[in-house]
Design an enzyme around this catalytic site. Sequence first.
Site, PDB file in Angstrom:
ATOM      1  N   GLU A 173       0.824  -1.206   0.000  1.00 51.16           N
ATOM      2  CA  GLU A 173       0.000   0.000   0.000  1.00 51.16           C
ATOM      3  C   GLU A 173       0.862   1.262   0.000  1.00 51.16           C
ATOM      4  O   GLU A 173       0.496   2.269  -0.620  1.00 51.16           O
ATOM      5  CB  GLU A 173      -0.917  -0.021   1.235  1.00 51.16           C
ATOM      6  CG  GLU A 173      -2.055   0.980   1.134  1.00 51.16           C
ATOM      7  CD  GLU A 173      -3.154   0.702   2.145  1.00 51.16           C
ATOM      8  OE1 GLU A 173      -3.230  -0.436   2.655  1.00 51.16           O
ATOM      9  OE2 GLU A 173      -3.941   1.635   2.410  1.00 51.16           O
TER      10      GLU A 173
ATOM     11  N   GLU B  66       1.948   1.822  -3.418  1.00 55.12           N
ATOM     12  CA  GLU B  66       0.795   2.307  -4.185  1.00 55.12           C
ATOM     13  C   GLU B  66       0.603   3.807  -3.932  1.00 55.12           C
ATOM     14  O   GLU B  66       0.381   4.587  -4.866  1.00 55.12           O
ATOM     15  CB  GLU B  66      -0.440   1.523  -3.765  1.00 55.12           C
ATOM     16  CG  GLU B  66      -1.678   1.801  -4.618  1.00 55.12           C
ATOM     17  CD  GLU B  66      -2.941   1.169  -4.009  1.00 55.12           C
ATOM     18  OE1 GLU B  66      -2.844   0.586  -2.905  1.00 55.12           O
ATOM     19  OE2 GLU B  66      -4.010   1.278  -4.639  1.00 55.12           O
TER      20      GLU B  66
ATOM     21  N   CYS C 238      -7.914  -2.159   4.762  1.00 53.83           N
ATOM     22  CA  CYS C 238      -7.799  -3.383   5.544  1.00 53.83           C
ATOM     23  C   CYS C 238      -9.033  -3.708   6.360  1.00 53.83           C
ATOM     24  O   CYS C 238      -9.175  -4.802   6.897  1.00 53.83           O
ATOM     25  CB  CYS C 238      -6.581  -3.294   6.467  1.00 53.83           C
ATOM     26  SG  CYS C 238      -6.406  -1.698   7.231  1.00 53.83           S
TER      27      CYS C 238
ATOM     28  N   SER D 262      -7.420   2.065  -1.609  1.00 56.05           N
ATOM     29  CA  SER D 262      -6.237   1.290  -1.970  1.00 56.05           C
ATOM     30  C   SER D 262      -6.661  -0.074  -2.496  1.00 56.05           C
ATOM     31  O   SER D 262      -7.621  -0.654  -2.007  1.00 56.05           O
ATOM     32  CB  SER D 262      -5.357   1.111  -0.735  1.00 56.05           C
ATOM     33  OG  SER D 262      -4.477   0.023  -0.933  1.00 56.05           O
TER      34      SER D 262
ATOM     35  N   LYS E   8     -14.805  -9.939   9.187  1.00 53.80           N
ATOM     36  CA  LYS E   8     -13.781 -10.764   8.537  1.00 53.80           C
ATOM     37  C   LYS E   8     -14.348 -12.098   8.068  1.00 53.80           C
ATOM     38  O   LYS E   8     -13.856 -12.691   7.114  1.00 53.80           O
ATOM     39  CB  LYS E   8     -12.611 -11.025   9.503  1.00 53.80           C
ATOM     40  CG  LYS E   8     -11.747  -9.808   9.801  1.00 53.80           C
ATOM     41  CD  LYS E   8     -10.813  -9.475   8.668  1.00 53.80           C
ATOM     42  CE  LYS E   8     -10.003  -8.227   8.955  1.00 53.80           C
ATOM     43  NZ  LYS E   8      -9.317  -7.715   7.778  1.00 53.80           N
TER      44      LYS E   8
ATOM     45  N   GLU F 130     -15.434 -11.309   4.813  1.00 56.16           N
ATOM     46  CA  GLU F 130     -14.358 -10.934   3.901  1.00 56.16           C
ATOM     47  C   GLU F 130     -13.784 -12.138   3.161  1.00 56.16           C
ATOM     48  O   GLU F 130     -13.372 -12.032   2.015  1.00 56.16           O
ATOM     49  CB  GLU F 130     -13.236 -10.225   4.680  1.00 56.16           C
ATOM     50  CG  GLU F 130     -12.258  -9.487   3.766  1.00 56.16           C
ATOM     51  CD  GLU F 130     -11.117  -8.854   4.527  1.00 56.16           C
ATOM     52  OE1 GLU F 130     -10.718  -9.417   5.557  1.00 56.16           O
ATOM     53  OE2 GLU F 130     -10.618  -7.811   4.078  1.00 56.16           O
TER      54      GLU F 130
ATOM     55  N   GLU G 209     -13.978 -12.989  -5.971  1.00 57.80           N
ATOM     56  CA  GLU G 209     -13.102 -14.070  -6.423  1.00 57.80           C
ATOM     57  C   GLU G 209     -11.632 -13.802  -6.105  1.00 57.80           C
ATOM     58  O   GLU G 209     -10.830 -14.711  -6.064  1.00 57.80           O
ATOM     59  CB  GLU G 209     -13.290 -14.301  -7.912  1.00 57.80           C
ATOM     60  CG  GLU G 209     -13.689 -13.043  -8.642  1.00 57.80           C
ATOM     61  CD  GLU G 209     -13.809 -13.260 -10.134  1.00 57.80           C
ATOM     62  OE1 GLU G 209     -14.698 -14.039 -10.507  1.00 57.80           O
ATOM     63  OE2 GLU G 209     -13.008 -12.662 -10.870  1.00 57.80           O
TER      64      GLU G 209
ATOM     65  N   CYS H 122      -9.454  -1.948  15.651  1.00 57.69           N
ATOM     66  CA  CYS H 122      -9.801  -3.366  15.782  1.00 57.69           C
ATOM     67  C   CYS H 122      -9.756  -3.872  17.214  1.00 57.69           C
ATOM     68  O   CYS H 122     -10.404  -4.858  17.551  1.00 57.69           O
ATOM     69  CB  CYS H 122      -8.867  -4.222  14.931  1.00 57.69           C
ATOM     70  SG  CYS H 122      -8.599  -3.529  13.295  1.00 57.69           S
TER      71      CYS H 122
END
Lengths: 582, 595, 134
Positions: free
Chosen positions: A280, A283, A300, A320, A359, A362, A367, A510
């Site tokens: 990231e 990026e 994330c 991102s 999650k 997630e 795909e 988190c």
Amino acid sequence: MSTVNIKINGTPVEVAAGTSILHAARQAGYKIPTLCYHEDLVPFGSCGLCIVKQEGSTKILRACAATAFEGMSIITHDPELHEVRKTILEMILSTHPSSCLTCIRNGECELQDLAAEFGIREQPFEVRLSDRPVDTSSDSIVLDPEKCIKCGRCVQVCQDLQGVFALEFIGRGDDTIMAPAAMLQLEDSPCVRCGQCVVHCPVGAIYEKDEIATFRDAINDPDKQVVVQIAPSIRVGLSESFGLPAGTVTTKRIYAALRKLGAVAVHDTNFGADLTIMEEGSELLGRIAGGGPLPQFTSCCPAWVDYIEKYYPDLLDYVSSAKSPMQMVGAVQKTFYADRTKIDPAKMYTVAIMPCTAKKYETLRDESMYSSGHKDVDLVLTTREFARLIKSSGIDFLSLEEEESDNPLGEYSGAGTIFGATGGVMEAAVRTAYHVATGKELENVDVETVRGLEEIKKGTVDFDGTPVRVAVVHGLSHVAELLDEVREAKAKGEQAPYEFIEVMACRGGCIAGGGQPYGATDILRKERAAGLYADDKASEVRCSHHNESIIKLYDEFLEKPLSEKAHHLLHTTYETRSKYTN
Amino acid sequence: MAFRNYILVCGGTACESIKSDQIYKNLIKACEDHGIADEVQIVKTGCFGFCEQGPIVKVLPEDAFYVKVEPKDAEEIIAEHVIKGRQVERLLYDKSSSTRHARVEDIQFYQKQFRIVLRNCGFINPESIDEYIAREGYQGLERALFEMTSEDIIEELKNSGLRGRGGAGFPTWMKWNFTRQAKEDIKYVVCNADEGDPGAYMDRSTLEGDPHSVIEAMTICGKTIGAHKGYIYIRAEYPLAIDRLEIAMQQAREYGLLGKDILGSGFDFDIEIRLGAGAFVCGEETALLQSIEGKRGMPQPRPPFPAVKGLWGKPTVINNVETWANIPVIITRGATWFSKIGTSDSKGTKVFALTGKIRNSGLVEVPMGTTLRDIIFDIGGGIAGGKKFKAVQTGGPSGGVLTEEYLDTPIDFGSLVKAGSMMGSGGMIVMDEDDCIVDVAKFYLDFSVDESCGKCAPCRIGGKSLHRILEKITKGNGVIEDIATMEAIGEAMKKGSLCALGQTTPNPILSSLEHFKDEYLAHIEDKKCPSGTCKDLISYWILEDKCTGCTICARKCPVDAISGARKEIHVIDQAACTQCGVCYEMCRFDAIEIR
Amino acid sequence: MAKMTLEELRKLRQQVQGDLQKRDIEGKDSRIIIGMGTCGIAAGAKETLDGFLSALDEKKITNISVTQTGCMGLCYVEPTVEVIVPNMPTVIYGKVDKETAKKIIEEHIGAGRLVTDHIYDRPAADIIKKDGGR
């Protein structure tokens, strides 16, 4: 700071002006019973248990909402108040099943605690329960209407704290229920699965999808090789489930516990966090050099990603493309690690212990979550499920010897570990991006400006002459402000005044996620975060780009950040999603 | 003029029974005898409502008001008053008026009503702003904008003694003052026109008949507290009132009495209408503000009070329609004038919606301090149909029932509460011997339970529990412990509910238990309904000795529960009977009995 | 009308008050004022209005204005109507249905005879007229 002098049950106490009677009473040593009240929320006033009297007046006040003023004299407990509170509690209990023994909150339930405190021995009111079915439509969260006591916390959380509006009050009076609008199933509602409703619910009316049995099946399956990763927040969150002070770092005991449970390899999501920073960060620098789109939003947090896909799909380009650390680890486990250890990736069963309910979703998002050719992460267990798993497996957690993780996917830097706290991703990114951009190292890697519980933190980091404007936001209801800014700027063909924005759906980050132990308050948030920052401080390696294992991974496998292989395994795409389906 | 004089003879039932017909006939004869039959019209009228001094005779155009007239007085009235122009002094109600051309306005109210709030209702076309202006309209606003400071206005209100008319009775000046003192740039003025009490329509009539009074009042408040925006929250079930308000506001804007730079004073103020959507609880001020904000109308804990943190968190004055309607007249005529009316702690008047088993039902506006007896038996004309008074319910679903011994209680903020009820927003329902008190209590419970927002546990669960117990009792399944249970639930609701809806839901039960415990016991222990109302506790029987076999009841029965051939005694099948009561109403031979 | 100043408002008030007074004292035209609050309408005031309008139409009477007002306080005898005819006492009629409306036009307006059994008295005096200011 001005103070007021009041009396609680005759005891004089001096409190800060604006303090509620509830808190003033605590200072004086009196615990007024509450149920619907939660420190994260504006006082709601629905349960009526916190009622108190004022001396010399017949007026009844709700201690959670009323502020203390000079000269006030409050009675918190007397026979009349006790009788009324008991009757109210009995009324609430008459709408709640007495099936504690088979309930997920058995032993951890606020209503149970109150019933015990009040010495409830009988049921004078006719028991009337809801006959609405349990809603298991969501991949992450279960709604059990029979247990709902209509305290209103979940609706307040979802609407006011998170700005998602997946849960509503529907109906009126005795028919009031808490459910998604138009009685949709949760999966068809705007729910982003952040799980804040779960951690604020006082009873077992909302809970995580329990997948402990699936884990056991995998462990007991001779064909499967179970490989586990643990998130940053687990190492400071699990402690509370075992009676340790909040924020106690128990990383190495967790590794030991996982091995005892039957994992063939124990990895750390912090490694994935370092990997995320490499991807990231590169990026971001690419966007800064190559004209956008800026600001770049972190990616994330799956609840946050779902939120922007549903609420601001026109701004998806800003997010991102990097996957979350968890998904990166999963992809690398089933390719690089499988290859290394000669484990057949088809037989490798990857498990992630996460502080997060989103999650679970997630792992099936699209795909790209199958980039290894298999499901990159097979199973997510929340911290709470993990605690129950350990307890029911005969493992005495507190007496475990510390063990190390399995490398190369277990090594992590201090930057990786602070991902669990709000501002942690930003700080980690700054440490590495600074180096990549300027070739130098930060003198002081502690970027204090992005730490703490302020809802939106803004600052400018000096990249050796180039200012990089950053913002850190946590709690989904606050992100709209920044998104609106970006949208407005976009409409004018301009860039909003930021280069990089970190978003975490859960207040505090988190460490106070939907999967963590119950009862998150700002104090707990600070203590858990402090554990992570201590873990960081104690680390030999503080920056992601100094993580030897990361360097090796690129050398031997990925080539370099943003390479084609990296793109395939470690990046994803986003799509517009409807807030309401069906 | 077609006739020289018109003589109105009150034809109300009370006067009728005391010979008004004879008076009427004697007057006609006297006119004929004196040869002036073509010049005088004798007319029988409806009831003048002054029954205790009847028979009443009124002679126009002099507006001479004769009371306690005897048939033999007819001759004198014609001979002296009509022919010679000399009013018959001994018969005049107001003796001082004979020496001058008495106008009805000079007569010191033979009627007990004093219409301040309703001062323009019935006198102006509510869609004509000119007519409102002609009757002191917007004079209060003139004073407020150009002759008084905010402090002056607060002082005037304080001296007037005006207290909120929505039910709580909070001193209006104090509410305005708190809001005025709050240090915020944005403030709001809100009119609570949600009027939800069953049977109450005081606010509706005021808004339909005199919408400008509220608009003017809110503008005065805006100037006083420093607000530039007002909201009228009105229930959607009042379309005519909404219409009239819209028209009035538009007219006011056109005249520059609303909007920017009002009357060139530099003060801006405008009003927006927001509609309710069918929730009684939105009449509670914090729930109302939530509703305006577009949220679910659920009450919020107070403090903080709206005066400090109201609409969108800003200081807000929120008052009831009736409170607003008093403001212009107080500012125009002054506190001294206003405070002369009423009692020491309850100044001014109160509008009541007098309904139920009463002869003259309708809106009455009386000075505070008027007794229940005066309202019910004097203004209201007493119980219709010659039945006996049983109780009066005041204060809507929040109030209680009062029996005959309380009839001399004056209406004000304190006395009714002391007596076990409350004034509330002005509902007053009269009950007679045919009303079942337990059923009335259940009716109010039905309402309160249906309207509960469901937020707080004591009201949501407690109200439903109370309702289930009353249902049991009216169906004949009550047990004696139910009374204690209801009292315990009632206590929890009174002390634990978040808003007045929950806190007062038990009132009808608790107060009726106090005065009519025997009726509850009859339902519970004897399984009987003394007034013959509760369907599950009554049955209809045909009296064999009275039935003539006319077959009307059998034909009218909606469930064919009556059998019997022509001229034969009919029988009701108790199992099939639904206790609808049609046969009882239809029978012309009093042959059906309710047991 | 354009937005007013204080002086203009005061002038307007005086003017309208004067007009109204003139109309009351010297008025040549008759007026029928019907109570058109929701209670009146629920009792049939709209039919009453129709009754008046059609009766007036039939008799080709044109110098009568028919307007509306709010609740007169005689809710128990709605629909209520105030009838003002020059040189006749102003009366309030109650229970005015379509038939009674016709009768009022025929007898009261047409022949100067009050209609029997329907006259009621206002329940309270007009405080605006009575006290006339501070």
